[in-house]
Scaffold this motif. Structure first.
Motif, mmCIF file in Angstrom:
data_model
loop_
_atom_site.group_PDB
_atom_site.id
_atom_site.type_symbol
_atom_site.label_atom_id
_atom_site.label_comp_id
_atom_site.label_asym_id
_atom_site.label_seq_id
_atom_site.Cartn_x
_atom_site.Cartn_y
_atom_site.Cartn_z
ATOM 1 N N ALA A 63 0.764 -1.192 0.159
ATOM 2 C CA ALA A 63 0.013 -0.126 -0.069
ATOM 3 C C ALA A 63 0.750 1.083 0.040
ATOM 4 N N VAL A 64 2.045 1.202 0.587
ATOM 5 C CA VAL A 64 2.953 2.524 0.753
ATOM 6 C C VAL A 64 3.903 2.666 -0.023
ATOM 7 N N TYR A 65 4.524 1.414 -0.770
ATOM 8 C CA TYR A 65 5.836 1.427 -1.749
ATOM 9 C C TYR A 65 5.195 2.186 -3.063
ATOM 10 N N LEU A 66 5.766 3.106 -3.174
ATOM 11 C CA LEU A 66 5.517 3.790 -4.567
ATOM 12 C C LEU A 66 3.971 4.300 -4.553
ATOM 13 N N ARG A 67 3.500 4.475 -3.548
ATOM 14 C CA ARG A 67 2.205 4.802 -3.299
ATOM 15 C C ARG A 67 1.162 3.819 -3.784
ATOM 16 N N GLY A 68 1.654 2.673 -3.580
ATOM 17 C CA GLY A 68 0.879 1.461 -3.909
ATOM 18 C C GLY A 68 1.120 0.590 -5.106
ATOM 19 N N ILE A 69 1.458 -0.650 -5.019
ATOM 20 C CA ILE A 69 1.661 -1.560 -5.855
ATOM 21 C C ILE A 69 1.027 -2.979 -5.786
ATOM 22 N N PRO A 70 0.798 -3.731 -6.519
ATOM 23 C CA PRO A 70 -0.367 -4.647 -6.654
ATOM 24 C C PRO A 70 0.321 -5.968 -5.789
ATOM 25 N N PHE A 71 -0.797 -6.466 -5.032
ATOM 26 C CA PHE A 71 -0.347 -7.722 -4.191
ATOM 27 C C PHE A 71 -1.266 -8.746 -4.121
ATOM 28 N N VAL A 72 -0.749 -10.020 -3.996
ATOM 29 C CA VAL A 72 -1.501 -11.386 -3.782
ATOM 30 C C VAL A 72 -1.224 -11.888 -2.324
ATOM 31 N N GLN A 73 -2.427 -12.150 -1.872
ATOM 32 C CA GLN A 73 -2.365 -13.155 -0.462
ATOM 33 C C GLN A 73 -2.461 -14.602 -0.788
ATOM 34 N N ILE A 74 -1.599 -15.088 -0.221
ATOM 35 C CA ILE A 74 -1.493 -16.750 -0.008
ATOM 36 C C ILE A 74 -1.317 -17.015 1.425
ATOM 37 N N PRO A 75 -2.458 -17.184 2.167
ATOM 38 C CA PRO A 75 -2.343 -17.362 3.329
ATOM 39 C C PRO A 75 -1.974 -18.749 3.950
ATOM 40 N N THR A 76 -1.190 -19.049 4.764
ATOM 41 C CA THR A 76 -0.873 -20.445 5.153
ATOM 42 C C THR A 76 -1.465 -20.783 6.590
ATOM 43 N N THR A 77 -2.257 -20.263 6.997
ATOM 44 C CA THR A 77 -2.951 -20.286 8.526
ATOM 45 C C THR A 77 -4.311 -20.262 8.018
#
Length: 191
Positions: A116-130
């Protein structure tokens, strides 16, 4: 495999099923073109799943680097966030690149807030492991780090592009960690 559509400020899919870590690259490629990916994970999960996800992403055409931080709630702080942001800058990540949060709630919160804060926002994907991260922190865009004054005091609502919930990872969870997720699910049911 099941797919659940989440409609918030940004619409995205939550994919739930067995063997999704091995298919992560193809799933991610459907929502973002091959680019540089920074996998963010902790010192426990890196030994369990990082290589599988890295290989899948690489085979799908992504270039992968990995940021590893010490496992545990104590790492969910502004100092670890600073190290993550410096890592992303050193790797010359751009707004068209991607962060993949591979781990439990601490990882998802830290990586999501970093995205959210790097370069005012870059895409991300969640891969939860719990189980807890799969039903709670990976969905809804809640991202944060703790401050000395309290938990989750610095954060942002920032939606992922995709959430991959591989049910196979639940088999490696310690019983107490799985129970945390069950308790949260029961709480949701009561509410």
């Amino acid at each position: 495999m099941r797919s659940v559509t989440v409609k918030t400020s940004a619409t995205y899919e939550v994919l739930i099923g067995s063997g999704l870590l091995q298919k992560a690259g193809e799933a991610v490629k459907k929502v973002i073109s091959p680019c540089k990916v920074a996998i963010v994970t902790d010192s426990t999960v890196v030994h369990l799943y990082e290589e599988t996800v890295r290989q899948s992403l690489t085979e799908a055409g992504f270039s992968v680097c990995t940021f590893v931080f010490p496992a545990g709630e104590a790492s969910k702080n502004i100092h670890t966030l600073s190290h993550l942001l410096e890592f992303l800058a050193k790797e010359e990540m751009t707004r068209t690149d991607l962060i993949v949060a591979l781990g439990g709630g601490v990882t998802g919160d830290l990586a999501g807030f970093g995205a959210a804060v790097y370069l005012r926002g870059i895409p991300f994907v969640q891969i939860p492991t719990t189980f807890l991260a799969a039903i709670d922190s990976s969905v809804g865009g809640k991202t944060a780090v703790d401050l000395e004054a309290g938990k989750n005091l610095a954060g942002a609502f920032y939606q992922p592009k995709l959430v991959l919930c591989d049910t196979d990872v639940l088999q490696t969870l310690p019983e107490v960690v799985f129970a945390d997720g069950i308790a949260e699910a029961l709480k949701y049911g009561v509410l």
